[in-house]
Design a protein around this motif. Sequence first.
Motif, PDB file in Angstrom:
ATOM      1  N   ASN A   1       0.813  -1.222   0.000  1.00 55.96           N
ATOM      2  CA  ASN A   1       0.000   0.000   0.000  1.00 55.96           C
ATOM      3  C   ASN A   1       0.842   1.266   0.000  1.00 55.96           C
ATOM      4  OD1 ASN A   1       1.004   0.195   2.574  1.00 55.96           O
ATOM      5  ND2 ASN A   1      -0.956  -0.068   3.618  1.00 55.96           N
ATOM      6  N   GLY A   2       2.091   1.158  -0.397  1.00 56.76           N
ATOM      7  CA  GLY A   2       2.954   2.333  -0.444  1.00 56.76           C
ATOM      8  C   GLY A   2       3.845   2.455   0.763  1.00 56.76           C
ATOM      9  N   THR A   3       3.359   2.048   1.930  1.00 55.43           N
ATOM     10  CA  THR A   3       4.171   2.103   3.150  1.00 55.43           C
ATOM     11  C   THR A   3       4.443   0.712   3.706  1.00 55.43           C
ATOM     12  OG1 THR A   3       2.206   2.335   4.561  1.00 55.43           O
ATOM     13  CG2 THR A   3       3.228   4.360   3.769  1.00 55.43           C
ATOM     14  N   GLU A   4       3.692  -0.282   3.275  1.00 58.02           N
ATOM     15  CA  GLU A   4       3.802  -1.633   3.820  1.00 58.02           C
ATOM     16  C   GLU A   4       3.796  -2.644   2.700  1.00 58.02           C
ATOM     17  OE1 GLU A   4       1.116  -4.784   6.492  1.00 58.02           O
ATOM     18  OE2 GLU A   4       0.335  -2.806   5.964  1.00 58.02           O
TER      19      GLU A   4
ATOM     20  N   ARG B   1      -3.599   6.691  -9.936  1.00 56.62           N
ATOM     21  CA  ARG B   1      -2.504   6.271  -9.053  1.00 56.62           C
ATOM     22  C   ARG B   1      -2.905   5.016  -8.292  1.00 56.62           C
ATOM     23  NH1 ARG B   1      -0.836   7.743  -3.730  1.00 56.62           N
ATOM     24  NH2 ARG B   1      -2.633   9.160  -3.568  1.00 56.62           N
ATOM     25  N   VAL B   2      -1.982   4.050  -8.221  1.00 59.27           N
ATOM     26  CA  VAL B   2      -2.246   2.812  -7.489  1.00 59.27           C
ATOM     27  C   VAL B   2      -2.106   3.080  -5.995  1.00 59.27           C
ATOM     28  CG1 VAL B   2      -1.530   0.430  -7.101  1.00 59.27           C
ATOM     29  CG2 VAL B   2      -1.459   1.390  -9.412  1.00 59.27           C
ATOM     30  N   LEU B   3      -3.198   2.914  -5.263  1.00 56.90           N
ATOM     31  CA  LEU B   3      -3.213   3.143  -3.820  1.00 56.90           C
ATOM     32  C   LEU B   3      -2.866   1.881  -3.045  1.00 56.90           C
ATOM     33  CD1 LEU B   3      -6.512   5.238  -3.678  1.00 56.90           C
ATOM     34  CD2 LEU B   3      -4.164   6.106  -3.705  1.00 56.90           C
ATOM     35  N   GLU B   4      -3.380   0.754  -3.511  1.00 56.91           N
ATOM     36  CA  GLU B   4      -3.099  -0.539  -2.901  1.00 56.91           C
ATOM     37  C   GLU B   4      -3.051  -1.591  -3.991  1.00 56.91           C
ATOM     38  OE1 GLU B   4      -5.101  -0.217   1.569  1.00 56.91           O
ATOM     39  OE2 GLU B   4      -5.943  -1.586   0.099  1.00 56.91           O
ATOM     40  N   GLN B   5      -2.301  -2.650  -3.715  1.00 54.76           N
ATOM     41  CA  GLN B   5      -2.229  -3.754  -4.666  1.00 54.76           C
ATOM     42  C   GLN B   5      -2.065  -5.058  -3.908  1.00 54.76           C
ATOM     43  OE1 GLN B   5       0.000  -3.670  -8.545  1.00 54.76           O
ATOM     44  NE2 GLN B   5       1.385  -5.051  -7.456  1.00 54.76           N
ATOM     45  N   VAL B   6      -2.746  -6.084  -4.383  1.00 54.86           N
ATOM     46  CA  VAL B   6      -2.569  -7.430  -3.845  1.00 54.86           C
ATOM     47  C   VAL B   6      -2.533  -8.368  -5.032  1.00 54.86           C
ATOM     48  CG1 VAL B   6      -5.049  -7.740  -3.459  1.00 54.86           C
ATOM     49  CG2 VAL B   6      -3.417  -9.158  -2.224  1.00 54.86           C
ATOM     50  N   ALA B   7      -1.554  -9.310  -5.023  1.00 59.70           N
ATOM     51  CA  ALA B   7      -1.375 -10.159  -6.197  1.00 59.70           C
ATOM     52  C   ALA B   7      -0.719 -11.475  -5.807  1.00 59.70           C
ATOM     53  CB  ALA B   7      -0.522  -9.455  -7.245  1.00 59.70           C
ATOM     54  N   PHE B   8      -1.130 -12.529  -6.491  1.00 57.79           N
ATOM     55  CA  PHE B   8      -0.442 -13.808  -6.353  1.00 57.79           C
ATOM     56  C   PHE B   8       0.916 -13.734  -7.040  1.00 57.79           C
ATOM     57  CE2 PHE B   8      -4.733 -15.674  -5.672  1.00 57.79           C
ATOM     58  CZ  PHE B   8      -4.448 -16.420  -4.525  1.00 57.79           C
ATOM     59  N   THR B   9       1.927 -14.291  -6.389  1.00 52.85           N
ATOM     60  CA  THR B   9       3.232 -14.468  -7.029  1.00 52.85           C
ATOM     61  C   THR B   9       3.417 -15.908  -7.481  1.00 52.85           C
ATOM     62  OG1 THR B   9       4.247 -14.842  -4.855  1.00 52.85           O
ATOM     63  CG2 THR B   9       4.298 -12.592  -5.737  1.00 52.85           C
ATOM     64  N   GLU B  10       2.695 -16.821  -6.844  1.00 53.40           N
ATOM     65  CA  GLU B  10       2.630 -18.203  -7.315  1.00 53.40           C
ATOM     66  C   GLU B  10       1.298 -18.788  -6.882  1.00 53.40           C
ATOM     67  OE1 GLU B  10       2.844 -21.309  -5.597  1.00 53.40           O
ATOM     68  OE2 GLU B  10       2.991 -20.509  -3.559  1.00 53.40           O
TER      69      GLU B  10
ATOM     70  N   GLU C   1     -10.048  16.117  16.481  1.00 54.90           N
ATOM     71  CA  GLU C   1     -10.569  15.508  15.269  1.00 54.90           C
ATOM     72  C   GLU C   1      -9.430  15.358  14.265  1.00 54.90           C
ATOM     73  OE1 GLU C   1     -13.679  18.170  14.150  1.00 54.90           O
ATOM     74  OE2 GLU C   1     -15.143  17.255  15.507  1.00 54.90           O
ATOM     75  N   SER C   2      -9.479  14.301  13.468  1.00 52.20           N
ATOM     76  CA  SER C   2      -8.349  14.028  12.587  1.00 52.20           C
ATOM     77  C   SER C   2      -8.797  13.311  11.323  1.00 52.20           C
ATOM     78  CB  SER C   2      -7.303  13.170  13.316  1.00 52.20           C
ATOM     79  OG  SER C   2      -7.836  11.889  13.610  1.00 52.20           O
ATOM     80  N   VAL C   3      -7.891  13.332  10.332  1.00 61.15           N
ATOM     81  CA  VAL C   3      -8.035  12.557   9.097  1.00 61.15           C
ATOM     82  C   VAL C   3      -6.727  11.809   8.897  1.00 61.15           C
ATOM     83  CG1 VAL C   3      -8.442  12.617   6.615  1.00 61.15           C
ATOM     84  CG2 VAL C   3      -9.549  14.306   8.087  1.00 61.15           C
ATOM     85  N   GLN C   4      -6.817  10.508   8.630  1.00 57.43           N
ATOM     86  CA  GLN C   4      -5.631   9.702   8.411  1.00 57.43           C
ATOM     87  C   GLN C   4      -5.811   8.856   7.172  1.00 57.43           C
ATOM     88  OE1 GLN C   4      -4.362   7.499  11.886  1.00 57.43           O
ATOM     89  NE2 GLN C   4      -4.936   9.150  13.279  1.00 57.43           N
ATOM     90  N   ALA C   5      -4.682   8.482   6.561  1.00 67.43           N
ATOM     91  CA  ALA C   5      -4.729   7.666   5.351  1.00 67.43           C
ATOM     92  C   ALA C   5      -3.599   6.653   5.375  1.00 67.43           C
ATOM     93  CB  ALA C   5      -4.610   8.538   4.105  1.00 67.43           C
ATOM     94  N   GLU C   6      -3.899   5.442   4.920  1.00 68.01           N
ATOM     95  CA  GLU C   6      -2.891   4.409   4.716  1.00 68.01           C
ATOM     96  C   GLU C   6      -3.298   3.617   3.487  1.00 68.01           C
ATOM     97  OE1 GLU C   6      -0.811   0.598   6.978  1.00 68.01           O
ATOM     98  OE2 GLU C   6      -1.930   2.087   8.136  1.00 68.01           O
ATOM     99  N   GLY C   7      -2.582   3.856   2.391  1.00 64.17           N
ATOM    100  CA  GLY C   7      -2.989   3.249   1.137  1.00 64.17           C
ATOM    101  C   GLY C   7      -4.349   3.774   0.715  1.00 64.17           C
ATOM    102  N   ALA C   8      -5.271   2.864   0.418  1.00 61.69           N
ATOM    103  CA  ALA C   8      -6.624   3.264   0.025  1.00 61.69           C
ATOM    104  C   ALA C   8      -7.538   3.494   1.212  1.00 61.69           C
ATOM    105  CB  ALA C   8      -7.233   2.195  -0.884  1.00 61.69           C
TER     106      ALA C   8
END
Length: 335
Positions: free
Chosen positions: A66-69, A193-202, A293-300
């Motif tokens: 997700n850009g950070t993880e 822009r790609v915010l998050e990605q999940v994919a099989f490698t095998e 009050e706050s706004v936070q983001a992690e990936g999507a």
Amino acid sequence: MWLALGASAVYAQSAAPTAAAPQANAPASSASPGNAAQQQSVLHWLERLHMATRNRSYTGTFVFSNGTEIASSKIWHVCDGRQQLERIEALTGAPRITMRRNDEVAIFFPVQKLVHKDRRDALRQFPDWLRPTNPRIDSFYSVRVVGSERVAGLEATVVDFVAADGLRFGYRVWSEQRTGLMLKMQTRSPQGRVLEQVAFTELQLDAPVRLELLARQFEQTNGYRIVHSVQRPSTALDQRWRMRHDVPGFQPMVFNLRQDPNAAPIAQWVFSDGLASVSLFIETFNPQRHTRESVQAEGATHSLTRRVGDHWVTAMGEVPPETLLLHIQALERLR
């Protein structure tokens, strides 16, 4: 939430509309567009992705970023059409094994000898998308086949789910051509822009995964301390909440109360447009804890907190922060 896609969905025990920009659907590399027969409806593609995990077993390794993880996991999956069992073992970070039996989830922490048992609130989990529940989903997304690519050694059709407005993100999905199984998925901003990605490698399709073996592993808790999620179903009306107006496309799904013996209950109200979901966590306002009050983001995944009368509301979901704010602004306490 979930509300993040992929294994993190289970691990977490998570404004005017604008048109989506054309860049979000740039053609897939080394791909040729599908013909008119391939340009099926959103419901058609979601049903195909959903049914791909039924009556099928597989094993594989997938990577979530997700850009950070960046996290990788090994998955064993089996389904006989009625019962679905799954084992997901984290290959990065602290040792952790997530077992799933239909909507039951058990998360094993071997080092701490601890098991968390819960029901799956997530509306989807890679590589399975649950059966679509919103018959009007074609009003909020369109679909376009943009080509084909190989993922994990398998040929996949590349499909864009394009958001109709700025209240939700778009998705690019790689669907295995023979079975329909999702091999890869990206959550994309309106600018592409790609915010998050999940994919099989095998991936091994039709692997010899034994349902009874996974069922035994789900129950093997000897030597572990078991912690059960304390929650009970309720309704917004019973808890004296309502939405003054709908957020376009998002329908109320479930309303649960989570009770901690040492704290006041927290209500969770889940909304979905059939792909994206939003959770509202509602608790009594505490001036010692709820200071800003706050706004936070992690990936999507975004989260937003606001005070609503005598309550503190945290909105969370894989949607733009404007969508979360609209949900909170529509929330109303009944007298």
